[in-house]
Design an enzyme around this catalytic site. Structure first.
Site, PDB file in Angstrom:
ATOM      1  N   HIS A  32       9.413   0.263  -5.302  1.00 53.34           N
ATOM      2  CA  HIS A  32       9.541  -0.956  -6.126  1.00 53.34           C
ATOM      3  C   HIS A  32       8.453  -0.944  -7.196  1.00 53.34           C
ATOM      4  O   HIS A  32       7.310  -0.567  -6.913  1.00 53.34           O
ATOM      5  CB  HIS A  32       9.313  -2.230  -5.298  1.00 53.34           C
ATOM      6  CG  HIS A  32      10.318  -2.467  -4.216  1.00 53.34           C
ATOM      7  ND1 HIS A  32      11.624  -2.817  -4.453  1.00 53.34           N
ATOM      8  CD2 HIS A  32      10.193  -2.428  -2.871  1.00 53.34           C
ATOM      9  CE1 HIS A  32      12.249  -2.983  -3.300  1.00 53.34           C
ATOM     10  NE2 HIS A  32      11.417  -2.749  -2.328  1.00 53.34           N
TER      11      HIS A  32
ATOM     12  N   TYR B 156       2.720  -8.657  -2.917  1.00 53.34           N
ATOM     13  CA  TYR B 156       3.555  -7.783  -2.082  1.00 53.34           C
ATOM     14  C   TYR B 156       2.828  -7.448  -0.779  1.00 53.34           C
ATOM     15  O   TYR B 156       3.390  -7.537   0.310  1.00 53.34           O
ATOM     16  CB  TYR B 156       3.882  -6.497  -2.865  1.00 53.34           C
ATOM     17  CG  TYR B 156       4.987  -5.688  -2.244  1.00 53.34           C
ATOM     18  CD1 TYR B 156       6.308  -5.883  -2.623  1.00 53.34           C
ATOM     19  CD2 TYR B 156       4.718  -4.748  -1.257  1.00 53.34           C
ATOM     20  CE1 TYR B 156       7.323  -5.162  -2.037  1.00 53.34           C
ATOM     21  CE2 TYR B 156       5.726  -4.023  -0.674  1.00 53.34           C
ATOM     22  CZ  TYR B 156       7.028  -4.231  -1.065  1.00 53.34           C
ATOM     23  OH  TYR B 156       8.044  -3.523  -0.480  1.00 53.34           O
TER      24      TYR B 156
ATOM     25  N   HIS C  96      13.046   5.187   3.856  1.00 48.71           N
ATOM     26  CA  HIS C  96      12.977   3.835   4.444  1.00 48.71           C
ATOM     27  C   HIS C  96      14.401   3.296   4.524  1.00 48.71           C
ATOM     28  O   HIS C  96      15.134   3.315   3.534  1.00 48.71           O
ATOM     29  CB  HIS C  96      12.093   2.967   3.550  1.00 48.71           C
ATOM     30  CG  HIS C  96      11.937   1.554   4.019  1.00 48.71           C
ATOM     31  ND1 HIS C  96      12.046   1.156   5.333  1.00 48.71           N
ATOM     32  CD2 HIS C  96      11.634   0.416   3.316  1.00 48.71           C
ATOM     33  CE1 HIS C  96      11.841  -0.144   5.421  1.00 48.71           C
ATOM     34  NE2 HIS C  96      11.600  -0.617   4.220  1.00 48.71           N
TER      35      HIS C  96
ATOM     36  N   HIS D 186       6.519  -0.453   6.401  1.00 54.91           N
ATOM     37  CA  HIS D 186       6.395  -1.636   7.214  1.00 54.91           C
ATOM     38  C   HIS D 186       7.516  -1.747   8.248  1.00 54.91           C
ATOM     39  O   HIS D 186       7.617  -2.782   8.931  1.00 54.91           O
ATOM     40  CB  HIS D 186       6.378  -2.903   6.325  1.00 54.91           C
ATOM     41  CG  HIS D 186       7.704  -3.214   5.655  1.00 54.91           C
ATOM     42  ND1 HIS D 186       8.417  -4.347   5.945  1.00 54.91           N
ATOM     43  CD2 HIS D 186       8.434  -2.524   4.772  1.00 54.91           C
ATOM     44  CE1 HIS D 186       9.531  -4.361   5.225  1.00 54.91           C
ATOM     45  NE2 HIS D 186       9.555  -3.268   4.508  1.00 54.91           N
TER      46      HIS D 186
ATOM     47  N   GLU E 145      15.507   0.195   5.103  1.00 55.05           N
ATOM     48  CA  GLU E 145      15.858  -1.183   4.728  1.00 55.05           C
ATOM     49  C   GLU E 145      16.904  -1.132   3.614  1.00 55.05           C
ATOM     50  O   GLU E 145      16.903  -0.243   2.761  1.00 55.05           O
ATOM     51  CB  GLU E 145      14.602  -1.972   4.305  1.00 55.05           C
ATOM     52  CG  GLU E 145      14.889  -3.470   4.257  1.00 55.05           C
ATOM     53  CD  GLU E 145      13.656  -4.367   4.237  1.00 55.05           C
ATOM     54  OE1 GLU E 145      12.534  -3.862   4.170  1.00 55.05           O
ATOM     55  OE2 GLU E 145      13.856  -5.598   4.291  1.00 55.05           O
TER      56      GLU E 145
ATOM     57  N   HIS F   9      14.118 -11.940   0.922  1.00 52.59           N
ATOM     58  CA  HIS F   9      13.915 -12.384   2.316  1.00 52.59           C
ATOM     59  C   HIS F   9      12.705 -13.310   2.508  1.00 52.59           C
ATOM     60  O   HIS F   9      11.768 -13.027   3.240  1.00 52.59           O
ATOM     61  CB  HIS F   9      13.989 -11.241   3.335  1.00 52.59           C
ATOM     62  CG  HIS F   9      13.026 -10.093   3.197  1.00 52.59           C
ATOM     63  ND1 HIS F   9      11.693 -10.239   3.030  1.00 52.59           N
ATOM     64  CD2 HIS F   9      13.242  -8.762   3.279  1.00 52.59           C
ATOM     65  CE1 HIS F   9      11.111  -9.061   2.995  1.00 52.59           C
ATOM     66  NE2 HIS F   9      12.040  -8.147   3.135  1.00 52.59           N
TER      67      HIS F   9
ATOM     68  N   ASP G 290       7.964   1.669   0.216  1.00 51.73           N
ATOM     69  CA  ASP G 290       7.494   0.326  -0.157  1.00 51.73           C
ATOM     70  C   ASP G 290       5.993   0.278  -0.478  1.00 51.73           C
ATOM     71  O   ASP G 290       5.545  -0.587  -1.248  1.00 51.73           O
ATOM     72  CB  ASP G 290       7.763  -0.663   0.986  1.00 51.73           C
ATOM     73  CG  ASP G 290       9.206  -1.139   1.022  1.00 51.73           C
ATOM     74  OD1 ASP G 290       9.904  -1.039   0.000  1.00 51.73           O
ATOM     75  OD2 ASP G 290       9.632  -1.623   2.084  1.00 51.73           O
TER      76      ASP G 290
ATOM     77  N   ASP H  65      17.580  -2.439   0.855  1.00 54.86           N
ATOM     78  CA  ASP H  65      17.333  -2.343  -0.590  1.00 54.86           C
ATOM     79  C   ASP H  65      17.158  -0.882  -1.021  1.00 54.86           C
ATOM     80  O   ASP H  65      17.212  -0.583  -2.216  1.00 54.86           O
ATOM     81  CB  ASP H  65      16.135  -3.198  -1.033  1.00 54.86           C
ATOM     82  CG  ASP H  65      14.907  -3.045  -0.168  1.00 54.86           C
ATOM     83  OD1 ASP H  65      15.042  -2.722   1.021  1.00 54.86           O
ATOM     84  OD2 ASP H  65      13.798  -3.254  -0.689  1.00 54.86           O
TER      85      ASP H  65
HETATM   86 FE1  FEO Z   1      11.167  -2.550   3.147  1.00 55.31          FE
HETATM   87 FE2  FEO Z   1      11.837  -2.349  -0.152  1.00 55.31          FE
HETATM   88  O1  FEO Z   1      12.232  -2.439   1.658  1.00 55.31           O
END
Ligand code: FEO
Length: 402
Positions: A228, A195, A82, A148, A84, A28, A167, A86
């Site tokens: 991650h 990041y 989370h 976030h 999101e 993104h 994250d 991913d």
């Molecule tokens: Fe905020 Fe790794 O997604």
């Protein structure tokens, strides 16, 4: 896929069962030349629990890694830290395959997962400080609102002292090694900083509050397992320490000079400004937007005290790459910067003035009006550029108290 993808033991009770995405180059708007991982974790307790899932196309890999430990149908609970995509993209399929008795998320997570996947997905909300008994182990939930996303939360496994931090403390770094102590520390610091600069920077005040809260709670952390990048089992204070430093945004003598150029005139101005910055005692990082990605510029801004932005004028506007960078950077709200706009033009000259307005809207403390030059900078123009660099360095010294 079974017998190919194995789980990796994090401790006696926890396995990494995520996926490695070697092929992703862009996330993104953020360049990811080193790829990434989507980390999911399996907690082996009376109630076998999966922490987060992976991006949907990687679900076969995740299911195979789980199957290397236990039949996925044996998973009792799924926790979504989370929402999101991913991390939650694989959730509907995980629910279908595992038929867990419960799926947990924060209250905002319940709403976000409903908005993503429809209300057919039954998710139970957990509250700040609530503990979930897994039988032999416990998960304590900690809301990390806007770190976030509104739904974000940490899960802390007891008595393992293991923090599933979603994250936070993560980075986009694909590797065959699963632990930070197996990887090059300078790469880890750069990627973690990139990041932070591209994801967490706008929420720095919340980062400070969260770190204070963790300190006040006296939370002992033995392992940090983010969503991650690598897992931290040694030197676990390193990432929280770096986050505290980045969130503080203390002024430094580093200046980022970023620009694009049509016929090398704005580039020449940038180079002369850079010489002045160095003469004045600053360090200058030259980031030409034609060849440097916006997210790499943000990574450099993370520990910078000044931002100087240059543009030619094209059809009464700033250059498109400069507009792209400024739009992206203003959303990330870097604080405490001094700066200036500059650029070459032929006849109308709006570009540098538009950049100046944009920097002012970003609360960059402008050292001078836009420095402009017509067509090709001559010796006098370049002397003005160099002098501007010296002046920016002087302002930085004042801010740094050096
Ligand atoms: Fe905020 Fe790794 O997604």
């Amino acid at each position: 896929m079974n017998d190919v993808f194995n789980a990796v033991k994090v401790n006696e009770n926890v396995y990494w069962v995520g996926a490695i995405d070697w092929g992703i180059g862009e996330f993104h708007g953020y360049s990811t030349p080193r790829g990434t991982t989507y980390n999911a974790y399996l907690v082996m307790a009376d109630k076998i629990t999966l922490i987060d899932t992976v991006k949907a196309p990687f679900m076969d890999e995740m299911l195979a890694r789980i199957a290397s430990v236990v039949d996925p149908a044996q998973v009792d609970y799924i926790v979504s830290n989370h929402s999101e995509m991913d991390h939650s993209g694989g959730l509907p399929r995980a629910v279908q395959v595992m038929q867990p008795s419960k799926v947990f998320a924060s209250a905002m997570g319940v709403k976000a997962l409903g908005a993503h996947f429809g209300t057919g997905l039954a998710v139970q909300a957990v509250k700040e400080g609530e503990e979930l008994d897994l039988g032999g182990r416990r998960l304590r939930f900690m809301e990390t609102w806007m770190l976030h996303w509104p739904d974000s939360m940490f899960s802390y496994l007891l008595p393992d002292k293991l923090l599933f931090s979603q994250d936070a403390f993560g980075m986009h770094l694909a590797s065959s090694e699963r632990f930070a102590d197996e990887l090059d520390g300078s790469v880890l610091e750069y990627e973690a900083g990139k990041y932070y600069a591209n994801i967490l920077l706008p929420f720095s005040s919340l980062v400070v509050k969260l770190l204070d809260k963790v300190k006040t709670m006296g939370l002992e952390i033995g392992i940090i397992a983010p969503d991650h990048g690598p897992i931290w089992r040694k030197d676990v204070g390193r990432m929280p320490g770096l986050y505290a430093q980045w969130a503080e945004r203390k002024p430094t003598m580093k200046a980022v000079v970023t620009y694009d150029t049509m016929w090398h005139s704005t580039e020449l101005m940038a180079r002369a400004i850079g010489e002045g910055l160095v003469e004045g005692g600053a360090s200058a990082k030259d980031m030409p937007l034609g060849v440097r990605h916006r997210s790499d510029v943000m990574a450099e801004i993370l520990d910078a005290g000044a931002l100087l932005v240059g543009t030619p004028t094209i059809n009464n506007h700033m250059f498109p790459t400069v507009a792209d960078f400024l739009t992206y950077a203003s959303g990330l709200k870097p604080k405490g910067l001094v700066g200036v706009a500059f650029g070459s033009f032929g006849w109308s000259g709006e570009g540098a003035r538009q950049v100046k307005d944009h920097l002012a809207a970003m609360n960059v403390e402008l050292v001078a009006g836009p420095l402009e030059c017509k067509y090709v900078p001559g010796p006098e123009d370049l002397a003005r550029c160099r002098a501007l660099g010296v002046e920016v360095a002087r302002r930085l010294k004042l801010k740094c108290g050096t």
